[in-house]
Scaffold this active site. Structure first.
Site, PDB file in Angstrom:
ATOM      1  CD  GLU A 284       1.460   6.894  58.211  1.00  0.00           C
ATOM      2  OE1 GLU A 284       0.303   6.605  57.882  1.00  0.00           O
ATOM      3  OE2 GLU A 284       2.414   6.103  58.142  1.00  0.00           O
ATOM      4  CD  GLU A 287      -1.457  12.100  60.699  1.00  0.00           C
ATOM      5  OE1 GLU A 287      -1.056  11.425  59.725  1.00  0.00           O
ATOM      6  OE2 GLU A 287      -2.592  11.982  61.187  1.00  0.00           O
ATOM      7  CB  CYS A 304      -0.575   1.723  54.542  1.00  0.00           C
ATOM      8  SG  CYS A 304       0.561   3.017  54.918  1.00  0.00           S
ATOM      9  CB  SER A 324      -1.865   8.124  60.117  1.00  0.00           C
ATOM     10  OG  SER A 324      -1.746   8.914  58.965  1.00  0.00           O
ATOM     11  CE  LYS A 363      -4.402  -1.002  49.736  1.00  0.00           C
ATOM     12  NZ  LYS A 363      -4.266   0.314  50.386  1.00  0.00           N
ATOM     13  CD  GLU A 366      -7.805   2.064  50.926  1.00  0.00           C
ATOM     14  OE1 GLU A 366      -7.208   1.291  50.162  1.00  0.00           O
ATOM     15  OE2 GLU A 366      -7.224   2.830  51.695  1.00  0.00           O
ATOM     16  CD  GLU A 371     -15.047   6.830  54.401  1.00  0.00           C
ATOM     17  OE1 GLU A 371     -16.223   6.640  54.011  1.00  0.00           O
ATOM     18  OE2 GLU A 371     -14.360   5.923  54.910  1.00  0.00           O
ATOM     19  CB  CYS A 509       1.295  -5.742  51.079  1.00  0.00           C
ATOM     20  SG  CYS A 509       1.000  -4.294  52.073  1.00  0.00           S
TER      21      CYS A 509
END
Lengths: 588, 189
Positions: A284, A287, A304, A324, A363, A366, A371, A509
């Protein structure tokens, strides 16, 4: 200007409180905790459950203390025989419309309804009558909705609307037939839900729960369906919170015990999601530096938090190019386990079972994102356990967590810097990124380590950081209502941010939807709780030799041996992803 | 945004276009006219009334369009729609049957009538038969307590009705789908 003071009497004791104080708050000043269910200090007032009623002289009806403000000369009784009886009656009526399955309920022992029933002395069930009966909604990959256990307190509706700005839940129907759920009471999976799990966190009963993954982990551990190589990795925030489930004081980091407990459960390799966090900083960070150089749009929005990503795809799809492309630390770590680690170990990735321990409910979704699967369609993360689920598994196994010797993570994916640890709190991803960006921009190896301006639990933090003569405008958002604010500034051009950290849950988190329910005296959204948990992570960071992600030798080795250049071809194949607008489109 | 994106990932225009086809122009205009109002959300009920007047009920597609165009969360729209008795979520049948649940009718066995109707039609209150022929409602006192128990089909009152007579009444409407109303009611002169 000081508030005018009001004098009143509670249980015969005279006290003075500022005008506008509620009776419930005034009683707390005397050390009297009035029972409550729908009330939540960080959400708007609902006044729905009536459990907090008190007696006020001159009134022949009871008054809800959560919403009634004090007045001069008010005489309040919080514990008369009549009021005790009334509260007990109210709770009995709630229970009579609730499944009688406490012993087999996931919230057993940790349920606010159960706790209040005990406290108010409900010792028998007086009424047997019609009870609401609804099917459980298991359509979502992350959140299970069980309307039968709902007591209509409305906390989930309020947290979803007021804290997250998602507004996916509402009461449907009326009276006895009222049901809380998403639009049309349709499946959660097809709703605007972003799966952050804050509804799970604030629910006083088990009307909202995370999707259970413990079964599949027990099965993998047993080896019943063929012995696999079992790998687990733990998110930064787990070490700061799981101790709470085993009697450690709030904010005690228990990294070593956590590792040992996982080993006792039978995992073959124990890695640290922090490694993925360090890797995220490199990818990141690169980037970001590229975009700062004019190659791509600014600001860069971090990626994240899966709750935030879901939110972006449903509510702000036009912002996708700003995000990102980095996978989250969990997905990076899991991907490397099934590629890099598998190759080094000579194990077929199909024979590896990866479990991620996460503070997060989103999560679970996720991990199943189409993908982000391997080339042959396998998931990189095979099961996601929340902190709560893991704590239960450890208890269920009979492991004496508190007295375990401290273990160490395995190499190479268990090596991490302090920058990885602080990923678990709001502002941490930003600080971790800035530590590395500062070094890369200035070329000086000893850049700044602590960025105080991005620490703290305040919702939307903004700062301008001067690095190597360059002014970098950063913003840190936790809680999606704050993200909405930052996005509005970006859209209008009012603020010129370069880098924006996004975390869906308020506090980051450490306050995720999968974290342990806090002790009785604290509330789920309490900023004090967030501060204590964050302190644990900052102390872990401060005690580490390695504080910057790019100093992590295991990361350096990974690039040399396997990935090549940050943001290079292999990095893009393994560590980056893409996003797309998703339906239904949310209302902002 | 300082450097903007080449490829748009925004789906708003598509979403909006689809919503615009779901509602008639006057309702879209009404929503637009009131968007800037203080407490704009409080127009929701007025919007839903207009939708129901136009379509006869609140369809999923229409509610979704209202949510997007007025920018009111869909959960709130459907929450309000299910809360109020007068909002219908299904198209109305050709004939609306209403069972009086007033005290006199109730005492005289309205419950049995409604059970019979539900059994015969295979629907509950607020629902419409699959063939679109009948909708079933219940109502408070219809003011014809002397005839209790009564049911009403469209504008026609029937009473006193026994459960077995329900079949006969329904038959009339099934056999004469085009007739405006049957000529003679059972006991009402």
């Amino acid at each position: 200007m000081t508030e005018p003071m009001i004098k009143l009497t509670i249980d015969g004791e005279l006290l003075e409180v500022p005008a506008g104080t509620t009776v419930m708050k005034a009683a707390e000043k005397l050390g009297i905790n009035i029972p409550r269910l729908c009330y939540h200090p960080d959400l708007s007032l609902e006044g729905a459950c009536r459990v907090c009623v008190v007696q006020v002289e001159g009134f022949n009806h009871f008054i809800a203390s959560c919403s009634q403000q004090v007045w001069e000369g008010m005489m309040v009784q919080t514990n008369s025989p009549q009021i005790r009886q009334a509260r007990r009656d109210i709770l009995e009526l709630l229970l009579d419309n609730h499944p009688k399955d406490c012993q087999t309920c996931e919230r057993d022992g940790n349920c606010e309804l159960q706790r209040q029933a005990y406290r108010l002395g409900v010792r028998e069930r007086l009424f047997e009558g019609k009870r609401k009966q609804y099917p459980q909604d298991e359509s979502s990959k992350s959140v299970v909705r069980n309307p039968e256990k709902c007591i209509l307190c409305g906390r989930c509706i309020r947290v979803c609307a007021e804290v997250q700005g998602v507004q996916n839940l509402s009461q449907h129907g009326r009276g006895f037939n009222t049901v809380v759920g998403p639009a049309n009471l349709g499946p959660m999976d097809e709703s605007a839900c972003i799966q952050c799990g804050q509804c799970v966190a604030v629910c006083p009963t088990a009307a909202f729960l995370e999707k259970d993954h413990t079964e599949r982990v027990w099965e993998a551990l047993s080896g019943a369906a063929g012995k696999k190589h079992l790998v687990v990795h733990t998110a930064p925030a787990i070490r700061a919170t799981i101790g709470e489930s085993f009697g450690f004081p709030l904010g005690t980091p228990v990294t070593g015990q956590l590792v040992t407990a996982l080993r006792r459960l039978g995992f073959d390799a124990i890695f640290d999601t922090n490694f993925g966090a360090d890797l995220t900083v490199i990818e990141e960070g690169n980037e970001f530096l590229k975009r700062l150089n004019g190659e791509g749009p600014l600001p860069l929005l971090t990626s994240c938090s899966p709750g935030w990503i879901n939110f972006m795809e449903k509510f702000y799809p036009e912002m996708i190019p700003l995000a990102s492309t980095c996978k989250s630390p969990m997905q990076m770590t899991s991907t490397l386990i099934k590629t890099y680690y598998a190759e080094r170990k000579g194990i077929d990735p199909k024979d590896i079972f990866v479990v991620a321990i996460m503070p997060c409910v989103a999560k679970k979704y996720e991990a199943a994102r189409p993908e982000q699967l391997l080339s042959q369609g396998e998931t990189v993360t095979d099961a996601v356990l929340t902190t709560r689920e893991l704590a239960w598994m450890i208890k269920s196994y009979g492991i004496d967590f508190a007295n375990l010797p401290e273990g160490e993570y395995d190499r190479p994916l268990g090596v991490s810097s302090g920058a990885g640890d602080i990923f678990g709190t709001t502002g941490g991803v930003m600080e971790a990124a800035l530590r590395t960006v500062a070094v890369k921009l200035t070329g000086e190896e000893l850049g700044p380590l602590v960025f105080e301006a991005v620490r703290g639990i305040v919702g939307l933090k903004e700062a301008t950081v001067s690095i190597g003569g360059q002014e970098i405008n950063v913003a840190v958002c936790d809680g999606l209502t704050h993200a909405k604010k930052a996005l509005a500034y970006i859209k209008s051009g009012e603020k010129n941010y370069h880098l924006v950290e996004m975390m869906a849950c308020p506090g980051g988190c450490i306050m995720g939807g999968g974290q342990p329910y806090p002790p009785f005296e604290m509330d789920v959204l309490d900023p004090e709780l967030a501060k204590l948990r964050a302190k644990a992570l900052y102390s872990v960071d401060a005690h580490k030799q390695l504080r910057r992600s790019h100093e992590n030798p295991a990361i350096t080795k990974l690039y040399e041996e396997y990935i090549g250049e940050p943001n290079g071809e292999k990095a893009h194949e393994l560590l980056h992803t893409h996003y797309q607008a998703r339906m239904p489109r949310g209302i902002r | 945004m300082s450097h903007c994106c080449q490829v748009s990932t925004d789906n708003w225009e598509d979403v909006k276009a689809k919503c615009l086809t779901a509602l008639p122009e006057d309702i879209v205009n009404y929503i637009d006219d009131h968007k800037g109002d203080e407490h704009a959300e409080s127009n929701l009920i007025a919007i839903l009334h207009r939708v129901q007047r136009h379509f006869g009920y609140l369809g999923q597609e229409q509610m979704n369009a209202v949510a997007q165009l007025a920018q009111i969360p869909l959960a709130k729209v459907t929450g309000v729609a299910t809360f109020y008795h007068l909002f219908r979520l299904q198209p109305r049948g050709k004939h609306v049957i209403s069972v009086c649940m007033g005290t006199a009718c109730y005492v005289k066995g309205a419950e049995k009538l409604s059970q019979r109707l539900m059994d015969e039609l295979g629907i509950h209150y607020g629902e419409t038969t699959k063939d679109g022929m009948f909708s079933l409602d219940n109502s408070r006192c219809l003011g014809t307590c002397g005839l209790a128990p009564v049911i009403m089909v469209d504008d026609q009152v029937y009473g006193p009705v026994t459960p077995s007579e329900i079949t006969i009444i329904l038959e009339k409407y099934i056999k004469q789908p085009r007739a405006a109303a049957p000529k003679a009611a059972l006991a009402v002169q």
